[in-house]
Write a protein that holds these residues in place. Structure first.
Motif, PDB file in Angstrom:
ATOM      1  N   ASP A   1       0.295   4.310  -2.662  1.00 19.93           N
ATOM      2  CA  ASP A   1      -0.026   5.663  -2.218  1.00 19.93           C
ATOM      3  C   ASP A   1       0.780   6.713  -2.975  1.00 19.93           C
ATOM      4  N   ARG A   2       1.926   6.331  -3.500  1.00 18.10           N
ATOM      5  CA  ARG A   2       2.757   7.268  -4.269  1.00 18.10           C
ATOM      6  C   ARG A   2       2.100   7.656  -5.584  1.00 18.10           C
ATOM      7  N   LEU A   3       1.246   6.805  -6.118  1.00 19.47           N
ATOM      8  CA  LEU A   3       0.538   7.118  -7.364  1.00 19.47           C
ATOM      9  C   LEU A   3      -0.529   8.180  -7.154  1.00 19.47           C
ATOM     10  N   HIS A   4      -1.074   8.210  -5.975  1.00 16.48           N
ATOM     11  CA  HIS A   4      -2.133   9.169  -5.637  1.00 16.48           C
ATOM     12  C   HIS A   4      -1.744   9.869  -4.345  1.00 16.48           C
ATOM     13  N   PRO A   5      -0.878  10.865  -4.448  1.00 18.28           N
ATOM     14  CA  PRO A   5      -0.328  11.471  -3.232  1.00 18.28           C
ATOM     15  C   PRO A   5      -1.303  12.297  -2.391  1.00 18.28           C
ATOM     16  N   GLU A   6      -2.537  12.490  -2.871  1.00 19.12           N
ATOM     17  CA  GLU A   6      -3.454  13.268  -2.045  1.00 19.12           C
ATOM     18  C   GLU A   6      -3.732  12.528  -0.748  1.00 19.12           C
ATOM     19  N   LYS A   7      -3.876  13.281   0.268  1.00 23.52           N
ATOM     20  CA  LYS A   7      -4.087  12.727   1.594  1.00 23.52           C
ATOM     21  C   LYS A   7      -5.570  12.393   1.775  1.00 23.52           C
TER      22      LYS A   7
ATOM     23  N   GLN B   1       0.809  -1.212   0.000  1.00 22.93           N
ATOM     24  CA  GLN B   1       0.000   0.000   0.000  1.00 22.93           C
ATOM     25  C   GLN B   1       0.848   1.272   0.000  1.00 22.93           C
TER      26      GLN B   1
END
Length: 190
Positions: A78-84, A74
């Motif tokens: 998460d690096r592909l979609h950096p939004e929190k 995971q």
């Protein structure tokens, strides 16, 4: 249809689905050619095939079956979609925890346990997220709404039922229950 073909079709359907597939959905997929027992056997085989050696795993959640990433990969995804992901206030998490453990509850019940008022935006945020819903009204003055968690809430936490919620470490008052579940929900949401 033989088991191997059924397994390939089911695997493709589960990977391509945008939400968990229920047993009814899977029966429809095979036009009722597979018995429920055979379907469960195929799911068990797929679950075993996609064990811990791959980046995905097959899991059963409240609304059905779905593929999801293994916890150890995971961090890379998460690096592909950096939004929190959205952060929830302690008040929101406590309110959700009380509803999850004490359901069905009214707003007054929640306020009595928390010791403070529950603002409308907190309840609205949980409803908008699809985690709670009104399931009825309590008999009494004003007929207050009764809140309970939804199957969507269980899916988001990767649970099949409320029995899988973490139990408090020591038997104590309602504050401990709220804190324990609020912490568990906070961890599960990232």
């Amino acid at each position: 249809m033989n088991t191997q073909d059924a397994k390939r079709v089911l695997e493709a359907a589960l990977i391509c689905a945008d939400q968990a597939l229920s047993m009814r959905d899977m029966q429809t997929l095979f036009a009722d050619e597979l018995s429920p027992d055979c379907l469960r056997d195929v799911l068990t085989e797929l679950e075993r095939d996609w064990g811990s050696s791959r980046g995905l795993r097959l899991v059963q959640v409240a609304t059905g079956w779905r593929f999801q990433s293994q916890p150890d990969v995971q961090v890379y995804l998460d690096r592909l979609h950096p939004e929190k992901p959205p952060r929830y206030s302690r008040a929101v998490l406590e309110t959700l925890a009380i509803i999850a453990y004490r359901q069905p509850v009214t707003r007054g019940d929640i306020e009595q346990i928390r010791g403070v008022g529950v603002s409308t935006p907190i309840v609205r945020q949980l409803e908008d997220r699809g985690w709670i819903e009104v399931i009825g009204h309590r008999e009494g003055p004003g007929r207050p709404a009764l809140y309970a968690t939804t199957r969507h809430f269980l899916d988001d936490l990767g649970l099949q039922s409320l029995r899988q919620l973490p139990q408090p470490l020591q038997p104590a008052g309602p504050d401990t229950v709220a804190d324990t579940v609020a912490d568990a929900i906070s961890v599960a949401l990232g």
